[in-house]
Write a protein that holds these residues in place. Structure first.
Motif, mmCIF file in Angstrom:
data_model
loop_
_atom_site.group_PDB
_atom_site.id
_atom_site.type_symbol
_atom_site.label_atom_id
_atom_site.label_comp_id
_atom_site.label_asym_id
_atom_site.label_seq_id
_atom_site.Cartn_x
_atom_site.Cartn_y
_atom_site.Cartn_z
ATOM 1 N N UNK A 149 8.310 -27.384 -10.897
ATOM 2 C CA UNK A 149 8.869 -27.691 -12.211
ATOM 3 C C UNK A 149 10.355 -27.337 -12.186
ATOM 4 N N UNK A 150 11.198 -28.386 -12.284
ATOM 5 C CA UNK A 150 12.648 -28.211 -12.308
ATOM 6 C C UNK A 150 13.177 -28.905 -13.557
ATOM 7 N N UNK A 151 13.897 -28.154 -14.404
ATOM 8 C CA UNK A 151 14.447 -28.689 -15.663
ATOM 9 C C UNK A 151 13.361 -29.358 -16.517
ATOM 10 N N UNK A 152 12.247 -28.653 -16.652
ATOM 11 C CA UNK A 152 11.090 -29.107 -17.438
ATOM 12 C C UNK A 152 10.503 -30.435 -16.957
ATOM 13 N N UNK A 153 10.677 -30.735 -15.678
ATOM 14 C CA UNK A 153 10.111 -31.951 -15.107
ATOM 15 C C UNK A 153 9.362 -31.582 -13.827
ATOM 16 N N UNK A 154 8.150 -32.150 -13.654
ATOM 17 C CA UNK A 154 7.397 -31.930 -12.422
ATOM 18 C C UNK A 154 7.958 -32.821 -11.321
ATOM 19 N N UNK A 155 8.240 -32.207 -10.159
ATOM 20 C CA UNK A 155 8.780 -32.945 -9.017
ATOM 21 C C UNK A 155 7.933 -32.679 -7.789
ATOM 22 N N UNK A 156 7.663 -33.721 -7.018
ATOM 23 C CA UNK A 156 6.975 -33.568 -5.736
ATOM 24 C C UNK A 156 8.034 -33.324 -4.672
ATOM 25 N N UNK A 157 7.958 -32.170 -3.990
ATOM 26 C CA UNK A 157 8.930 -31.842 -2.952
ATOM 27 C C UNK A 157 8.170 -31.374 -1.720
ATOM 28 N N UNK A 158 8.628 -31.808 -0.545
ATOM 29 C CA UNK A 158 7.999 -31.447 0.721
ATOM 30 C C UNK A 158 8.602 -30.147 1.262
ATOM 31 N N UNK A 159 7.732 -29.216 1.703
ATOM 32 C CA UNK A 159 8.158 -27.938 2.264
ATOM 33 C C UNK A 159 7.443 -27.686 3.583
ATOM 34 N N UNK A 160 8.074 -26.902 4.452
ATOM 35 C CA UNK A 160 7.415 -26.467 5.692
ATOM 36 C C UNK A 160 6.293 -25.501 5.332
ATOM 37 N N UNK A 161 5.147 -25.627 6.009
ATOM 38 C CA UNK A 161 4.025 -24.727 5.761
ATOM 39 C C UNK A 161 4.382 -23.284 6.089
ATOM 40 N N UNK A 162 5.268 -23.078 7.076
ATOM 41 C CA UNK A 162 5.660 -21.724 7.459
ATOM 42 C C UNK A 162 6.478 -21.039 6.362
ATOM 43 N N UNK A 163 7.002 -21.811 5.393
ATOM 44 C CA UNK A 163 7.803 -21.250 4.302
ATOM 45 C C UNK A 163 6.964 -21.013 3.048
ATOM 46 N N UNK A 164 5.637 -21.071 3.179
ATOM 47 C CA UNK A 164 4.750 -20.926 2.026
ATOM 48 C C UNK A 164 3.749 -19.795 2.213
ATOM 49 N N UNK A 165 3.346 -19.198 1.108
ATOM 50 C CA UNK A 165 2.206 -18.265 1.126
ATOM 51 C C UNK A 165 1.497 -18.376 -0.201
ATOM 52 N N UNK A 166 0.203 -18.045 -0.215
ATOM 53 C CA UNK A 166 -0.551 -18.096 -1.470
ATOM 54 C C UNK A 166 0.031 -17.061 -2.429
ATOM 55 N N UNK A 167 0.226 -17.492 -3.658
ATOM 56 C CA UNK A 167 0.775 -16.602 -4.680
ATOM 57 C C UNK A 167 -0.317 -15.685 -5.212
ATOM 58 N N UNK A 168 0.098 -14.497 -5.588
ATOM 59 C CA UNK A 168 -0.834 -13.539 -6.189
ATOM 60 C C UNK A 168 -1.219 -14.058 -7.574
ATOM 61 N N UNK A 169 -2.489 -14.059 -7.882
ATOM 62 C CA UNK A 169 -2.943 -14.595 -9.187
ATOM 63 C C UNK A 169 -2.811 -13.598 -10.289
#
Length: 169
Positions: A149-169
Motif C-alpha cells: 500500500x503506497x499513497x493509499x493505493x495497492x500496488x503489485x511489486x516484485x521482490x527478491x525472496x531473500x529480502x523477505x521474512x514472515x511478519x510477526x502477527x
C-alpha cells in the motif's frame, strides 16, 4: 575380499531401471538424487533429478559371482575404468554422499517456510526496508509479488525472496 564401491555407466535415463534390476539380483547400489525447484508449465515444482546423470555406485566384491553379471544387467553399459583398472570409490566418500543427498532432499521437501497468498511479510532490504506487505504470488524461483500500500493505493511489486521474512502477527 571385502565389498568395494564401483562406478557403473548406465544407459541414458535408465539409472532407476538399472538400480531395480541390480536389487533383483541382490546387489546393493546407490543412485544419488536431489530435489530441485523447477518451473514446469509456468508453475514452480520440486522435481527429483540425478546428481550424476547416467552413473550408479555399486557395492560388491570382485570375487562375488554376481560381479560379472553386472555388465549385462539391463540399463547398464559398463563399469567406469581408468586404463585397464575398474574405478573404485572409498566407502567414506559414498557415505558422505548418501548423507548429503538425504539432508538436501529432506530440506527441499520441507515447505513450512513457504509463503502463502495473504501472508504478511516484512521487507528486509532496499528502499522499502521495514515495511510490511501482503504476499500475493511467486514470481519465478527467486522473486515474489507483494501487495504494497503506497499513497493509499495497492500496488503489485516484485521482490527478491531473500529480502523477505514472515511478519510477526
Amino acid at each position: 575380499m571385502s565389498p568395494q564401491w564401483f562406478v557403473v555407466y548406465c544407459k541414458s535415463r535408465e539409472e532407476s531401471r538399472a538400480q531395480r534390476n541390480l536389487e533383483n539380483q541382490g546387489v546393493y547400489s546407490f543412485f544419488p538424487k536431489i530435489h530441485k525447484e523447477r518451473i514446469l508449465r509456468g508453475k514452480k515444482k520440486v522435481v527429483e533429478e540425478a546428481l550424476f546423470p547416467s552413473y550408479l555406485f555399486v557395492n560388491i566384491s570382485q570375487k562375488d559371482e554376481k560381479f560379472s553379471a553386472i555388465r549385462s544387467t539391463r540399463g547398464i553399459n559398463s563399469f567406469v575404468k581408468f586404463g585397464m583398472s575398474i574405478a573404485t570409490i572409498p566407502d567414506q566418500q559414498v557415505k558422505q554422499l548418501e548423507q548429503l543427498c538425504h539432508v538436501n532432499n529432506k530440506l527441499a521437501i520441507n515447505s513450512d517456510d513457504a509463503y502463502k497468498n495473504g501472508d504478511k511479510v516484512e521487507i528486509l532490504s532496499g528502499p522499502f526496508k521495514g515495511i510490511t506487505a501482503i504476499f500475493d504470488i511467486e514470481d519465478g524461483l527467486e522473486r515474489s509479488m507483494l501487495l504494497l500500500k503506497i499513497l493509499n493505493q495497492d500496488n503489485n511489486i516484485s521482490f527478491k525472496n531473500s529480502a523477505l521474512k514472515k511478519a510477526e502477527s
